[in-house]
Enzyme design. Structure first.
Site, PDB file in Angstrom:
ATOM      1  N   HIS A 153      76.877  30.190  27.109  1.00 22.80           N
ATOM      2  CA  HIS A 153      78.212  30.175  26.727  1.00 22.80           C
ATOM      3  C   HIS A 153      79.190  30.037  27.471  1.00 22.80           C
ATOM      4  O   HIS A 153      79.293  30.076  28.422  1.00 22.80           O
ATOM      5  CB  HIS A 153      78.247  31.106  25.594  1.00 22.80           C
ATOM      6  CG  HIS A 153      77.521  31.631  24.460  1.00 22.80           C
ATOM      7  ND1 HIS A 153      77.514  31.805  23.724  1.00 22.80           N
ATOM      8  CD2 HIS A 153      76.395  31.043  23.928  1.00 22.80           C
ATOM      9  CE1 HIS A 153      76.946  31.665  22.229  1.00 22.80           C
ATOM     10  NE2 HIS A 153      75.325  30.971  22.571  1.00 22.80           N
ATOM     11  N   GLU A 212      77.368  33.991  29.701  1.00 21.35           N
ATOM     12  CA  GLU A 212      78.663  33.344  29.186  1.00 21.35           C
ATOM     13  C   GLU A 212      79.377  32.966  30.996  1.00 21.35           C
ATOM     14  O   GLU A 212      78.715  33.646  31.856  1.00 21.35           O
ATOM     15  CB  GLU A 212      79.152  34.413  28.977  1.00 21.35           C
ATOM     16  CG  GLU A 212      79.117  34.623  27.186  1.00 21.35           C
ATOM     17  CD  GLU A 212      79.248  34.096  26.184  1.00 21.35           C
ATOM     18  OE1 GLU A 212      80.729  33.512  26.756  1.00 21.35           O
ATOM     19  OE2 GLU A 212      79.889  34.650  25.147  1.00 21.35           O
TER      20      GLU A 212
END
Length: 200
Positions: free
Chosen positions: A43, A119
């Site tokens: 992400h 992330e």
């Protein structure tokens, strides 16, 4: 395309919407047809290794192993590890914010595969020109993450009389999250922190 966030459209342990999107249905069928040990989903929008659970503040049965696996990634990504927002570049999902119907919780709960959300950029939609930088910041983390699939215990369960692989469940005493062997090969992998354990 249907206005549904695919990372909110997985089922148990806490999916609240019916799983209806084609991508989710296909992903779940593929995951359940294989015996993956570790996986990750990438992400953007933050710089952190986010491990289960996302849906509850209750710690997962494999919390110590999840922390170790998240650190296995963040330690080799210095921008992530040195995050001013997340100590050592990791967080338990719900400690950050609650998500229901997320991929990593479904994968861990339903297949036994430990999935962590990586992330990898504070920029939600980074430019393609930054891909080389992302690669150089993450390549060592990726390699160490894959090697970590063999942390803990692993082996093969076979029939004592036939020597053939068995479809079996492996339990670590005191840990409610079991793992299953791959019925075709009899192999299993259970990520554990360093220590002494009793297996059944």
């Amino acid at each position: 395309a249907n206005g549904v966030d695919l990372n909110r459209n997985f089922g148990p342990p806490a999916g609240t919407d019916p799983v209806q999107e084609t991508e989710n249905i296909s992903f779940m069928a593929y995951s359940q047809a294989h015996h993956f040990v570790v996986s990750q989903n990438g992400h953007g929008g933050a710089l952190v290794a986010n491990y289960p659970w996302d849906y509850t503040y209750t710690r997962a049965p494999d919390d110590a192993a999840l922390i170790r696996l998240a650190l296995e990634y963040s330690t080799y990504n210095l921008p992530m590890y040195n995050s001013p927002s997340f100590p050592q570049g990791i967080t338990e999902g719900a400690d950050w914010y609650i998500v229901t119907g997320g991929l990593q919780d479904w994968t861990y709960d339903q297949t036994g595969c430990i999935d962590i959300t990586m992330e990898i950029s504070n920029t939600k939609w980074p430019a393609a020109s930054t891909l080389d930088t992302f690669w150089s910041e993450n390549v060592q983390s990726l390699m160490h993450y894959v090697k970590a699939a063999r942390y803990g215990v692993h082996g093969v369960v076979t029939g004592s009389d036939s020597g053939l692989p068995l479809d079996a469940t492996v339990t670590v005493v005191g840990n409610t999250k079991t793992v299953s062997t791959d019925p075709a090969h009899g192999d299993y992998y259970k990520l554990l922190p360093t220590g002494t354990f009793t297996l059944t």
